[in-house]
Design a protein around this motif. Sequence first.
Motif, mmCIF file in Angstrom:
data_model
loop_
_atom_site.group_PDB
_atom_site.id
_atom_site.type_symbol
_atom_site.label_atom_id
_atom_site.label_comp_id
_atom_site.label_asym_id
_atom_site.label_seq_id
_atom_site.Cartn_x
_atom_site.Cartn_y
_atom_site.Cartn_z
ATOM 1 N N LEU A 65 -31.765 14.952 -20.871
ATOM 2 C CA LEU A 65 -33.371 14.341 -20.944
ATOM 3 C C LEU A 65 -33.077 13.248 -21.898
ATOM 4 O O LEU A 65 -33.438 12.037 -21.746
ATOM 5 C CB LEU A 65 -34.347 15.147 -20.982
ATOM 6 C CG LEU A 65 -34.980 15.843 -20.076
ATOM 7 C CD1 LEU A 65 -35.897 17.031 -20.362
ATOM 8 C CD2 LEU A 65 -35.433 14.951 -18.846
ATOM 9 N N ALA A 66 -32.471 13.621 -22.989
ATOM 10 C CA ALA A 66 -32.441 12.575 -24.250
ATOM 11 C C ALA A 66 -31.439 11.554 -23.703
ATOM 12 O O ALA A 66 -31.558 10.380 -24.261
ATOM 13 C CB ALA A 66 -31.847 13.278 -25.625
ATOM 14 N N THR A 67 -30.647 11.891 -23.046
ATOM 15 C CA THR A 67 -29.332 10.788 -22.573
ATOM 16 C C THR A 67 -30.214 9.836 -21.541
ATOM 17 O O THR A 67 -30.068 8.530 -21.732
ATOM 18 C CB THR A 67 -28.370 11.375 -21.924
ATOM 19 O OG1 THR A 67 -27.523 12.277 -22.733
ATOM 20 C CG2 THR A 67 -27.574 10.467 -21.459
ATOM 21 N N LEU A 68 -30.861 10.402 -20.725
ATOM 22 C CA LEU A 68 -31.711 9.564 -19.624
ATOM 23 C C LEU A 68 -32.706 8.692 -20.508
ATOM 24 O O LEU A 68 -32.924 7.786 -19.930
ATOM 25 C CB LEU A 68 -32.348 10.354 -18.721
ATOM 26 C CG LEU A 68 -31.401 10.952 -17.635
ATOM 27 C CD1 LEU A 68 -32.121 12.102 -16.711
ATOM 28 C CD2 LEU A 68 -30.568 10.047 -16.806
ATOM 29 N N LEU A 69 -33.437 9.153 -21.510
ATOM 30 C CA LEU A 69 -34.467 8.290 -22.233
ATOM 31 C C LEU A 69 -33.801 7.311 -22.970
ATOM 32 O O LEU A 69 -34.486 6.166 -23.218
ATOM 33 C CB LEU A 69 -35.117 9.575 -23.023
ATOM 34 C CG LEU A 69 -36.033 10.307 -22.416
ATOM 35 C CD1 LEU A 69 -36.638 11.202 -23.341
ATOM 36 C CD2 LEU A 69 -37.121 9.820 -21.790
ATOM 37 N N SER A 70 -32.534 7.427 -23.355
ATOM 38 C CA SER A 70 -31.863 6.275 -24.091
ATOM 39 C C SER A 70 -31.207 5.236 -23.408
ATOM 40 O O SER A 70 -30.909 4.272 -23.770
ATOM 41 C CB SER A 70 -30.597 6.884 -25.006
ATOM 42 O OG SER A 70 -29.678 7.377 -23.983
ATOM 43 N N GLU A 71 -31.123 5.506 -21.956
ATOM 44 C CA GLU A 71 -30.617 4.232 -21.163
ATOM 45 C C GLU A 71 -31.778 3.210 -20.781
ATOM 46 O O GLU A 71 -32.901 3.445 -20.886
ATOM 47 C CB GLU A 71 -30.581 4.963 -19.819
ATOM 48 C CG GLU A 71 -29.302 6.252 -19.576
ATOM 49 C CD GLU A 71 -28.816 6.607 -18.415
ATOM 50 O OE1 GLU A 71 -29.870 6.280 -17.571
ATOM 51 O OE2 GLU A 71 -28.045 7.372 -18.298
ATOM 52 N N GLU A 72 -31.093 2.184 -20.468
ATOM 53 C CA GLU A 72 -32.087 0.850 -20.228
ATOM 54 C C GLU A 72 -31.498 0.237 -18.829
ATOM 55 O O GLU A 72 -30.607 -0.115 -18.997
ATOM 56 C CB GLU A 72 -32.180 0.027 -21.452
ATOM 57 C CG GLU A 72 -33.156 -1.017 -21.423
ATOM 58 C CD GLU A 72 -34.365 -0.746 -21.490
ATOM 59 O OE1 GLU A 72 -35.180 -1.281 -20.840
ATOM 60 O OE2 GLU A 72 -34.822 0.289 -22.005
ATOM 61 N N PRO A 73 -32.264 0.028 -17.997
ATOM 62 C CA PRO A 73 -33.668 0.867 -17.677
ATOM 63 C C PRO A 73 -33.627 2.153 -17.551
ATOM 64 O O PRO A 73 -32.820 2.654 -17.196
ATOM 65 C CB PRO A 73 -34.326 -0.205 -16.525
ATOM 66 C CG PRO A 73 -33.011 -0.585 -15.778
ATOM 67 C CD PRO A 73 -31.933 -0.587 -16.741
#
Length: 360
Positions: A65-73
Amino acid sequence: MRRAARAILTILLLASLIGTGYSTYRLATGWPSSLLVAHAEDRIGAALERALAKAATPDAFETRLATLLSEEPRNWLAVDALLELADERAIAISPAITEQIETARDHDSGYWQRTKACGACAIDPTTCTPGQLLACRVALDVTPFGDIVSLVRGATQYVTGGEVDTLDLGLAAVGLGATALALATGGSSMVIKGGATLLKVAKSAGRLPPALARALRRAFREGIDWPKVSAVRGFDDFGGVFRPRAMRPVTGALTDVNELRDSVGLAATLHMLPKAETLGDLSAYSRISRVAGQRTVGAFELLGNNRFVRLAMRWSDEVWWAISAVFAALVSLVGLLWSILSRACLTTLRRMARKPSQSA
């Protein structure tokens, strides 16, 4: 008795070596698909439960989840799928990660932010998330008019000797000639049309995996009679355009993609599609999704592509035959060596035992 045992061991060794050579030949000629074969669907569910029981830990969920939240978009489809899977397995997400999710969701769901992201997606589809593709782009890519434009442009370039995008042109031809292709290959025209449409959207968004793109280009080069394409004037003219045998890999891939979409939806399919490394991965996605249903994306995110694909695969019979043959050869060889060494030791001991009596 020893001679008979040695003869039997020799025969077993030779047979094992022949079996090893044959299994190695079968593996080499079918590489790499000869290593793994499809698991029966009734075993996929059990394999999925075992994998999730081992991998579904709070740390694993929070790290992903932390990895996905750091992605853009941010890919909210993947985030929500993981949260649903965690809730199903009664795994609590830490307050810190939960707060990050809520803050990021509030930011991304604002009107101005959504309008800005949608506009960027419509202009440049490679910036789209799967959800944005559905909301902002997909209507531009699925119309028959787009297929007709691609077909006319590609056929003109082919006839005039220009550079032809065989992938784009091939997808357009398949989309328009789905019924003729289905009759030629024994597939379903609706399945083929649906798969071609989805791959067209994926290609425009840069979400078509390289392995699939290469396989499709090769099949389109060999499976479509391009001079006949330039003479197409209506849907009935597609009958002689396709070469059935060369087009079967295409229809197989389109069927897998369409079945995956039926199981998990278009957005989830567009999310998973770029991770496929081979055509076999697409087949695995399709079969696992039929068993896992809406848990498919959550399991895919948590396990990763390689572990996820292995749920649908098992070692082939050729691999087990090779292992068995090598083991049998080793046992036979050890048996022969033991027989020779034991006989040599016994002979030496007899000679040593006779020497004192002879000197006396």
